[in-house]
Design a protein around this motif. Structure first.
Motif, short mmCIF file in Angstrom:
data_model
loop_
_atom_site.label_atom_id
_atom_site.label_comp_id
_atom_site.label_asym_id
_atom_site.label_seq_id
_atom_site.Cartn_x
_atom_site.Cartn_y
_atom_site.Cartn_z
N SER A 182 51.97 33.00 35.66
CA SER A 182 51.10 34.05 35.14
C SER A 182 51.03 33.97 33.61
N GLN A 183 49.83 33.94 33.09
CA GLN A 183 49.65 33.94 31.64
C GLN A 183 50.15 35.26 31.07
N SER A 184 49.65 36.36 31.61
CA SER A 184 49.93 37.67 31.02
C SER A 184 51.33 38.16 31.36
N THR B 131 50.25 40.57 35.91
CA THR B 131 49.35 40.61 37.07
C THR B 131 50.05 41.25 38.26
N GLU C 273 32.68 33.16 36.15
CA GLU C 273 33.06 34.31 35.34
C GLU C 273 32.32 34.36 34.02
O1 M6R Z 1 47.67 36.57 33.61
P1 M6R Z 1 47.57 35.78 34.87
O2 M6R Z 1 47.75 34.30 34.61
O3 M6R Z 1 48.49 36.24 35.95
O4 M6R Z 1 46.09 35.99 35.39
C1 M6R Z 1 45.66 35.45 36.60
C2 M6R Z 1 44.16 35.53 36.73
O5 M6R Z 1 43.73 36.87 36.68
C3 M6R Z 1 43.44 34.74 35.63
O6 M6R Z 1 43.85 33.40 35.60
C4 M6R Z 1 41.91 34.79 35.80
O7 M6R Z 1 41.56 34.10 36.98
C5 M6R Z 1 41.19 34.20 34.58
N1 M6R Z 1 40.27 35.16 34.03
C6 M6R Z 1 40.44 32.94 34.86
O8 M6R Z 1 39.80 32.43 33.74
#
Ligand code: M6R
Length: 369
Positions: A104-106, A109, A245
C-alpha cells in the motif's frame, strides 16, 4: 511545489529514477547480497514459510501480481496475489507458516488493512510494503519494508508503483537468499541489473516525446485495449487502469493468450491496441506467441502500439507505432515497460481537458471499505 511541472503527476513520473534508486539504497551490500535486517521477521521464521499471500488494491495489486511471478520463480514458494477487498470474505487458508505481504502506498487503504487484520487473527505473519512512514498498515504489521518514493500527491499512482515493484523484487530475492533455493548465478545477475535499473528508467523518460504525440492523436477515441503476457499482463492492466482513471476512457487489459477465447471479437478497424512484448531473450516462446497475437489483431484492422525491447526486430513489420524500451531481465521489465503507459495516459487526459492530479470521483487514499 510542482517543481516547474504543470501537474504533480508529471513531476512524480520524472522522479522515478531517483525513487527507484532510493528504494534500493543501503539494501544491497558491497558483495552484491541483500541486507534487509530492517525486516524484523527472524530468518528462522522466513525459512519455514510455506506459502506467500499478497493482498493489495488497484495499482498496488498490479505490483503484487508481478511479485507473485518473481517470488515463485526465485524461491519456489507457492504464492498467490489477491484483491484485498475480496480476501477475507472467502475464508482464506492461513496459518503460522503463511507470509502475508500487504502492499500500500498510503498505508491507510481500509480494504488492505482489513485483509491484514484478518490474516494476523489467523496467525499469519504480515510484512507491509508501504510508502508512508508511520501509517496504519505498517503499524499493524509484523514488519515493514518502506518504498522511499517520497510523497506521492497525484491520485494516479506512478513512482509508488515502480518502487513497490523494487521492494517486491527485494523481498523475493531476499527470501531466495535466506532459504538458499535457486540461489545461483541468475539471482546474483538480477541483483546487479536491479542496482543499475534507475538508469534504464531514465533512458525511457528521455524518449517519451513520440508517445505524447501519439496520445494526443488518440484523444477522440472511445476505447483502448492493452495486451500482455507473464509480467506484461499486469503491466497491461496497469496501463488500462491509468487510462480509465485519468482519461475516463473505456480501457481494458487482457492476457494476450485469452484473445482467442473472446476479446478478439472486439477488434475492429482503427481500434488502438497497446501490446507489451516480452524480451525475445528470456522466455522466447512467449515472445513468439505475442508476435503472432499482434499479427492476428492487425489483420483485423487494429492500430497496433507495440512496446518492445531495443533490438527486437521481429515486431517491426506489425507495429503501427513502436515504443522502444531498454533490454532488462524478463522479470524486471515492468520497471521500464510501465513508464510509457503512464506518460500516455497523462497526455491523453490533458488532451481531453481532464484534471490530471485530481480525477473525478477518486480520492488519493480510500479509507472506507
Ligand atoms: O495507497 P494504496 O497503495 O493502498 O492505494 C491502492 C489503490 O487505491 C491505488 O493504487 C489506486 O488504484 C490508484 N489511484 C491507481 O492509480
Amino acid at each position: 511545489e510542482k517543481g516547474g511541472y504543470d501537474y504533480f503527476m508529471l513531476k512524480e513520473i520524472a522522479e522515478q529514477p531517483k525513487a527507484v534508486a532510493d528504494t534500493l539504497l543501503g539494501r544491497i551490500d558491497g558483495s552484491g547480497s541483500l541486507s534487509l535486517d530492517e525486516v524484523r521477521i527472524p530468518v528462522s521464521v522466513l525459512r519455514e514459510v510455506d506459502k506467500v499471500v499478497i493482498v493489495a488494491c488497484g495499482t498496488a495489486y498490479h505490483a503484487g501480481m508481478i511479485a507473485k511471478l518473481a517470488i515463485e520463480h526465485w524461491t519456489r514458494i507457492p504464492c498467490e496475489t489477491e484483491l484485498a477487498s475480496e480476501f477475507r470474505y472467502r475464508d482464506p487458508i492461513l496459518d503460522q507458516r503463511t507470509l502475508v505481504v500487504a502492499i500500500s502506498q498510503s498505508g491507510e487503504t481500509m480494504d488492505t488493512l482489513m485483509a491484514l487484520r484478518h490474516a494476523r487473527e489467523q496467525g499469519a505473519k504480515v510484512l507491509a510494503i508501504c510508502n508512508t512512514n508511520g501509517s496504519t498498515i505498517p503499524r499493524e504489521s509484523d514488519a515493514v519494508l518502506y518504498t522511499h518514493a517520497g510523497p506521492e500527491v497525484a491520485v494516479a499512482s506512478t513512482k509508488a508503483f515502480l518502487t513497490q515493484l523494487v521492494a517486491c523484487y527485494l523481498v523475493a530475492l531476499y527470501l531466495g537468499q535466506v532459504r538458499g533455493t535457486k540461489w545461483g548465478d541468475e539471482i546474483e545477475a538480477v541483483i546487479r541489473e536491479l542496482s543499475d535499473i534507475a538508469g534504464a528508467v531514465d533512458t525511457v523518460l528521455e524518449t517519451m516525446e513520440p508517445v505524447r504525440a501519439l496520445a494526443r492523436s488518440l484523444a477522440d477515441k472511445n476505447t483502448v485495449l492493452f495486451l500482455g503476457r507473464h509480467v506484461g499482463y499486469p503491466v497491461a492492466l496497469e496501463g488500462a487502469l491509468k487510462l480509465k482513471e485519468l482519461a475516463y476512457m473505456h480501457a481494458e487489459g487482457f492476457a494476450a493468450g485469452e484473445l482467442k477465447h473472446g476479446p478478439i471479437a472486439l477488434i475492429e478497424k482503427d481500434l488502438p491496441v497497446v501490446v507489451v512484448v516480452p524480451s525475445p531473450r528470456g522466455r522466447s516462446v512467449l515472445h513468439d506467441k505475442i508476435v503472432s497475437n499482434i499479427q492476428e489483431i492487425r489483420a483485423r484492422g487494429a492500430r497496433t502500439i507495440v512496446i518492445a525491447e531495443e533490438g527486437d526486430d521481429a515486431v517491426v513489420p506489425y507495429a503501427d507505432h513502436l515504443i522502444r524500451i531498454p533490454a532488462t531481465p524478463t522479470l524486471l521489465q515492468p520497471l521500464v515497460a510501465t513508464v510509457p503507459l503512464q506518460v500516455f495516459a497523462c497526455e491523453l487526459a490533458t488532451a481531453r481537458g481532464n484534471e490530471v492530479d485530481q480525477p473525478r470521483n477518486l480520492a488519493k487514499s480510500v479509507t472506507v471499505e
